[in-house]
Design a protein around this motif. Structure first.
Motif, PDB file in Angstrom:
ATOM      1  N   VAL A  43      21.792  37.734  40.061  1.00 30.30           N
ATOM      2  CA  VAL A  43      21.428  37.492  38.657  1.00 30.30           C
ATOM      3  C   VAL A  43      21.793  36.069  38.246  1.00 30.30           C
ATOM      4  O   VAL A  43      20.965  35.329  37.726  1.00 30.30           O
ATOM      5  CB  VAL A  43      22.110  38.510  37.730  1.00 30.30           C
ATOM      6  N   ALA A  44      23.048  35.690  38.488  1.00 30.24           N
ATOM      7  CA  ALA A  44      23.478  34.336  38.119  1.00 30.24           C
ATOM      8  C   ALA A  44      22.930  33.282  39.069  1.00 30.24           C
ATOM      9  O   ALA A  44      22.896  32.095  38.733  1.00 30.24           O
ATOM     10  CB  ALA A  44      25.001  34.266  38.075  1.00 30.24           C
ATOM     11  N   GLY A  45      22.516  33.686  40.264  1.00 28.90           N
ATOM     12  CA  GLY A  45      21.932  32.750  41.224  1.00 28.90           C
ATOM     13  C   GLY A  45      22.929  31.827  41.878  1.00 28.90           C
ATOM     14  O   GLY A  45      22.561  30.734  42.334  1.00 28.90           O
ATOM     15  N   LEU A  46      24.181  32.246  41.968  1.00 30.70           N
ATOM     16  CA  LEU A  46      25.214  31.404  42.577  1.00 30.70           C
ATOM     17  C   LEU A  46      25.292  31.678  44.080  1.00 30.70           C
ATOM     18  O   LEU A  46      25.230  32.836  44.501  1.00 30.70           O
ATOM     19  CB  LEU A  46      26.576  31.693  41.940  1.00 30.70           C
ATOM     20  N   PRO A  47      25.436  30.644  44.899  1.00 28.13           N
ATOM     21  CA  PRO A  47      25.627  30.867  46.338  1.00 28.13           C
ATOM     22  C   PRO A  47      26.926  31.635  46.598  1.00 28.13           C
ATOM     23  O   PRO A  47      27.906  31.495  45.860  1.00 28.13           O
ATOM     24  CB  PRO A  47      25.714  29.444  46.913  1.00 28.13           C
ATOM     25  N   ALA A  48      26.927  32.431  47.656  1.00 24.78           N
ATOM     26  CA  ALA A  48      28.111  33.221  47.977  1.00 24.78           C
ATOM     27  C   ALA A  48      29.328  32.332  48.214  1.00 24.78           C
ATOM     28  O   ALA A  48      30.461  32.679  47.846  1.00 24.78           O
ATOM     29  CB  ALA A  48      27.849  34.087  49.202  1.00 24.78           C
ATOM     30  N   THR A  49      29.110  31.158  48.817  1.00 20.91           N
ATOM     31  CA  THR A  49      30.231  30.245  49.055  1.00 20.91           C
ATOM     32  C   THR A  49      30.822  29.735  47.743  1.00 20.91           C
ATOM     33  O   THR A  49      32.041  29.547  47.634  1.00 20.91           O
ATOM     34  CB  THR A  49      29.775  29.054  49.908  1.00 20.91           C
ATOM     35  N   THR A  50      29.974  29.520  46.762  1.00 19.67           N
ATOM     36  CA  THR A  50      30.455  29.090  45.449  1.00 19.67           C
ATOM     37  C   THR A  50      31.291  30.166  44.795  1.00 19.67           C
ATOM     38  O   THR A  50      32.352  29.896  44.206  1.00 19.67           O
ATOM     39  CB  THR A  50      29.268  28.729  44.543  1.00 19.67           C
ATOM     40  N   VAL A  51      30.828  31.417  44.897  1.00 17.10           N
ATOM     41  CA  VAL A  51      31.584  32.536  44.339  1.00 17.10           C
ATOM     42  C   VAL A  51      32.948  32.636  45.011  1.00 17.10           C
ATOM     43  O   VAL A  51      33.977  32.789  44.351  1.00 17.10           O
ATOM     44  CB  VAL A  51      30.803  33.850  44.509  1.00 17.10           C
ATOM     45  N   GLY A  52      32.962  32.520  46.337  1.00 11.99           N
ATOM     46  CA  GLY A  52      34.218  32.601  47.060  1.00 11.99           C
ATOM     47  C   GLY A  52      35.183  31.492  46.684  1.00 11.99           C
ATOM     48  O   GLY A  52      36.383  31.728  46.476  1.00 11.99           O
ATOM     49  N   LEU A  53      34.669  30.267  46.575  1.00  7.52           N
ATOM     50  CA  LEU A  53      35.520  29.142  46.197  1.00  7.52           C
ATOM     51  C   LEU A  53      36.054  29.304  44.782  1.00  7.52           C
ATOM     52  O   LEU A  53      37.245  29.074  44.513  1.00  7.52           O
ATOM     53  CB  LEU A  53      34.730  27.838  46.308  1.00  7.52           C
ATOM     54  N   GLY A  54      35.188  29.714  43.867  1.00 11.30           N
ATOM     55  CA  GLY A  54      35.621  29.896  42.483  1.00 11.30           C
ATOM     56  C   GLY A  54      36.705  30.951  42.353  1.00 11.30           C
ATOM     57  O   GLY A  54      37.686  30.767  41.621  1.00 11.30           O
ATOM     58  N   LEU A  55      36.553  32.046  43.090  1.00  9.94           N
ATOM     59  CA  LEU A  55      37.550  33.111  43.031  1.00  9.94           C
ATOM     60  C   LEU A  55      38.855  32.698  43.702  1.00  9.94           C
ATOM     61  O   LEU A  55      39.934  33.145  43.308  1.00  9.94           O
ATOM     62  CB  LEU A  55      36.994  34.384  43.676  1.00  9.94           C
ATOM     63  N   THR A  56      38.768  31.834  44.716  1.00  6.87           N
ATOM     64  CA  THR A  56      39.987  31.327  45.344  1.00  6.87           C
ATOM     65  C   THR A  56      40.767  30.454  44.380  1.00  6.87           C
ATOM     66  O   THR A  56      41.994  30.563  44.255  1.00  6.87           O
ATOM     67  CB  THR A  56      39.642  30.526  46.612  1.00  6.87           C
ATOM     68  N   ILE A  57      40.064  29.576  43.682  1.00  5.58           N
ATOM     69  CA  ILE A  57      40.712  28.743  42.661  1.00  5.58           C
ATOM     70  C   ILE A  57      41.312  29.625  41.574  1.00  5.58           C
ATOM     71  O   ILE A  57      42.444  29.406  41.114  1.00  5.58           O
ATOM     72  CB  ILE A  57      39.703  27.745  42.060  1.00  5.58           C
ATOM     73  N   ALA A  58      40.559  30.650  41.176  1.00  6.48           N
ATOM     74  CA  ALA A  58      41.057  31.569  40.158  1.00  6.48           C
ATOM     75  C   ALA A  58      42.306  32.301  40.637  1.00  6.48           C
ATOM     76  O   ALA A  58      43.216  32.573  39.851  1.00  6.48           O
ATOM     77  CB  ALA A  58      39.966  32.577  39.788  1.00  6.48           C
ATOM     78  N   GLY A  59      42.367  32.607  41.936  1.00 10.09           N
ATOM     79  CA  GLY A  59      43.548  33.255  42.484  1.00 10.09           C
ATOM     80  C   GLY A  59      44.787  32.395  42.332  1.00 10.09           C
ATOM     81  O   GLY A  59      45.883  32.886  42.044  1.00 10.09           O
ATOM     82  N   ALA A  60      44.618  31.085  42.519  1.00  9.96           N
ATOM     83  CA  ALA A  60      45.743  30.172  42.324  1.00  9.96           C
ATOM     84  C   ALA A  60      46.191  30.165  40.866  1.00  9.96           C
ATOM     85  O   ALA A  60      47.393  30.110  40.570  1.00  9.96           O
ATOM     86  CB  ALA A  60      45.352  28.769  42.773  1.00  9.96           C
ATOM     87  N   VAL A  61      45.230  30.226  39.958  1.00 11.54           N
ATOM     88  CA  VAL A  61      45.579  30.308  38.531  1.00 11.54           C
ATOM     89  C   VAL A  61      46.315  31.611  38.249  1.00 11.54           C
ATOM     90  O   VAL A  61      47.256  31.650  37.440  1.00 11.54           O
ATOM     91  CB  VAL A  61      44.304  30.200  37.669  1.00 11.54           C
ATOM     92  N   GLY A  62      45.923  32.684  38.939  1.00  9.92           N
ATOM     93  CA  GLY A  62      46.606  33.960  38.775  1.00  9.92           C
ATOM     94  C   GLY A  62      48.064  33.898  39.180  1.00  9.92           C
ATOM     95  O   GLY A  62      48.926  34.521  38.552  1.00  9.92           O
ATOM     96  N   VAL A  63      48.349  33.140  40.242  1.00 11.71           N
ATOM     97  CA  VAL A  63      49.740  32.962  40.662  1.00 11.71           C
ATOM     98  C   VAL A  63      50.548  32.308  39.542  1.00 11.71           C
ATOM     99  O   VAL A  63      51.647  32.760  39.193  1.00 11.71           O
ATOM    100  CB  VAL A  63      49.812  32.117  41.949  1.00 11.71           C
ATOM    101  N   ALA A  64      50.007  31.247  38.977  1.00 17.35           N
ATOM    102  CA  ALA A  64      50.695  30.566  37.875  1.00 17.35           C
ATOM    103  C   ALA A  64      50.822  31.473  36.656  1.00 17.35           C
ATOM    104  O   ALA A  64      51.855  31.481  35.971  1.00 17.35           O
ATOM    105  CB  ALA A  64      49.943  29.289  37.515  1.00 17.35           C
ATOM    106  N   GLY A  65      49.770  32.253  36.383  1.00 16.02           N
ATOM    107  CA  GLY A  65      49.801  33.159  35.244  1.00 16.02           C
ATOM    108  C   GLY A  65      50.873  34.225  35.372  1.00 16.02           C
ATOM    109  O   GLY A  65      51.549  34.565  34.395  1.00 16.02           O
ATOM    110  N   SER A  66      51.035  34.757  36.581  1.00 13.09           N
ATOM    111  CA  SER A  66      52.065  35.777  36.812  1.00 13.09           C
ATOM    112  C   SER A  66      53.449  35.237  36.485  1.00 13.09           C
ATOM    113  O   SER A  66      54.264  35.903  35.834  1.00 13.09           O
ATOM    114  CB  SER A  66      52.027  36.242  38.274  1.00 13.09           C
ATOM    115  N   PHE A  67      53.715  34.016  36.930  1.00 17.65           N
ATOM    116  CA  PHE A  67      55.036  33.416  36.713  1.00 17.65           C
ATOM    117  C   PHE A  67      55.243  33.055  35.245  1.00 17.65           C
ATOM    118  O   PHE A  67      56.262  33.397  34.636  1.00 17.65           O
ATOM    119  CB  PHE A  67      55.192  32.182  37.591  1.00 17.65           C
ATOM    120  N   GLY A  68      54.289  32.363  34.663  1.00 18.47           N
ATOM    121  CA  GLY A  68      54.447  31.923  33.277  1.00 18.47           C
ATOM    122  C   GLY A  68      54.525  33.067  32.289  1.00 18.47           C
ATOM    123  O   GLY A  68      55.223  32.973  31.266  1.00 18.47           O
ATOM    124  N   ALA A  69      53.843  34.163  32.591  1.00 18.61           N
ATOM    125  CA  ALA A  69      53.850  35.296  31.670  1.00 18.61           C
ATOM    126  C   ALA A  69      55.237  35.891  31.516  1.00 18.61           C
ATOM    127  O   ALA A  69      55.575  36.426  30.451  1.00 18.61           O
ATOM    128  CB  ALA A  69      52.881  36.368  32.167  1.00 18.61           C
TER     129      ALA A  69
END
Length: 413
Positions: A43-69
């Motif tokens: 639907v969004a037309g994003l390449p699978a590699t883009t989705v994977g990279l975006g979610l990996t970056i988001a995972g790093a943000v999740g690490v920071a979010g867990s600590f800061g929270a």
């Protein structure tokens, strides 16, 4: 049916609110896990590699979010942080429907994953403050059962979108995810809790970053947490490309895990509010995970029927390891923490989980999937070492007397 209703609507008002919130958010997650990949690519037309990279970056943000929270929970109160994070994640999930290019997708993913991590820390902190030792592990086990059941229900609901297989169906499913996530705010908002822990604390006391034992246990638990990557990443790839078993076996194994957790998690968690018992549970989980790794590896050496049998045995052993190991890790995260800084400590604990989740796909594919039996042996050794070292660290260090202090919250809502 009466027992099921009592389980989903317990008498304890705080447990009831957390159960209701978990039902809504877990159903949303089940739908999301089912349809998100196809929405992003078709639907969004994003390449699978883009989705994977975006979610990996988001995972790093999740690490920071867990600590800061954690620090935010100590300052503003766990309920308030949980409520804001839940509402924010619902909005982020809704914004996914408009993501059509790499930057917007990555930004939205960072918000959604980061706020989900904040929710995890806030929920753990709320449990640490609201319940005495035995009860908070039991409630955590109950919430895990509810999570598994309702993720399964959400997956069934998401399957309707897969059957229709249209842009409208996938978009509607994501909107439903956002609505369900937003509904989780209602029981959280109804909770009556103090907005911050107010126990006196002298300068320099209670910092998890100065608590060597807690940091070591958290680091080892991040290795143990990679077990979830076996089910989510390793198992589908291993079955599809390295065994003779039919690919549909993966669905059956995931269903088996869900059923076992729903039936046994609360019972298996008993006793792990004791520090030594919890550490022994983690050590046992490491051994069982190593056995599961051996069985998974063996499935790649036999025919289809033998592979299915070994995979079922492996998944069963892994489920027992998962339940006992998780219960042990909860007990350690709660009981080893300084109760004067519950948020900061639970933030560190959840950061360990986030690191494990972020690294698991890389570690598992680089070992078991790329190197077969040898890679499975490496994973088995890692789990045994992590579990054994956890027991060693816990039993070789005296328990600080400060840990006998426990703040609690009122039962009224």
């Amino acid at each position: 049916m009466h027992r099921l209703i009592r389980f989903l609507r317990p008498d304890h008002l705080t447990t009831r609110a957390l159960t209701a919130a978990t039902m809504a958010s877990a159903t949303a997650n089940g739908v999301f896990y089912t349809v998100s990949a196809l929405f992003f690519t078709r639907v969004a037309g994003l390449p699978a590699t883009t989705v994977g990279l975006g979610l990996t970056i988001a995972g790093a943000v999740g690490v920071a979010g867990s600590f800061g929270a954690g620090r935010a929970c100590d300052r503003f109160g766990a309920r308030r942080v949980l409520l804001i994070a839940t509402a924010g994640q619902a909005l982020a999930l809704l914004l996914y429907t408009g993501a059509r290019e790499t930057l917007s997708f990555t930004v939205i993913a960072c918000a959604a994953v980061g706020l989900r991590a904040v929710q995890g820390t806030a929920r753990q902190t709320l449990l640490a403050v609201a319940f005495p030792g035995p009860d908070r592990v039991a409630v955590r086990a109950r919430l895990r059962v509810v999570t598994n059941i309702f993720i399964g229900l959400g997956a069934v609901l998401g399957g309707a979108a897969l059957i229709v297989d249209s842009t409208y169906a996938y978009t509607t499913a994501l909107v439903a995810v956002a609505v369900l996530s937003g509904l989780a705010c209602l029981p959280i908002r109804a909770l009556s809790t103090p907005e911050a822990v107010t126990l006196p604390r002298r300068a320099g006391e209670g910092s998890p970053l100065q608590d060597r034992r807690y940091l070591l246990v958290t680091g080892l638990n991040s290795l143990m947490a990679m077990q979830f990557g076996l089910s989510n990443v390793g198992l589908p790839l291993w079955v599809a490309f390295h065994t003779e078993a039919p690919t549909v076996t993966v669905s059956g194994l995931l269903l088996l895990n869900t059923v076992l957790v729903a039936l046994l998690q609360v019972r298996v968690a008993r006793g792990t509010d004791d520090v030594v018992t919890a550490a022994r549970a983690v050590a046992l989980a490491g051994v069982l995970l190593a056995l599961a790794c051996g069985l998974y590896a063996g499935a790649g050496w036999v025919g289809a029927a033998g592979a299915v049998i070994l995979l079922v045995l492996a998944a069963t052993v892994q489920a027992v390891a998962e339940m006992r190991g998780e219960a042990g890790s909860w007990g350690l995260a709660f009981e080893l923490a300084d109760p004067r800084r519950p948020g900061a400590y639970q933030g560190v604990s959840q950061t360990g989980y986030a690191l494990g989740a972020m690294l698991a796909p890389l570690v598992i594919t680089a070992t078991a999937i790329d190197h077969g039996t040898v890679g499975w042996a490496v994973l088995a050794g890692m789990f045994v070492a992590a579990g054994g070292l956890t027991l060693l660290v816990v039993t070789s260090t005296p328990r600080p007397s400060s840990l006998v202090i426990r703040p609690t919250i009122a039962e009224s809502a």
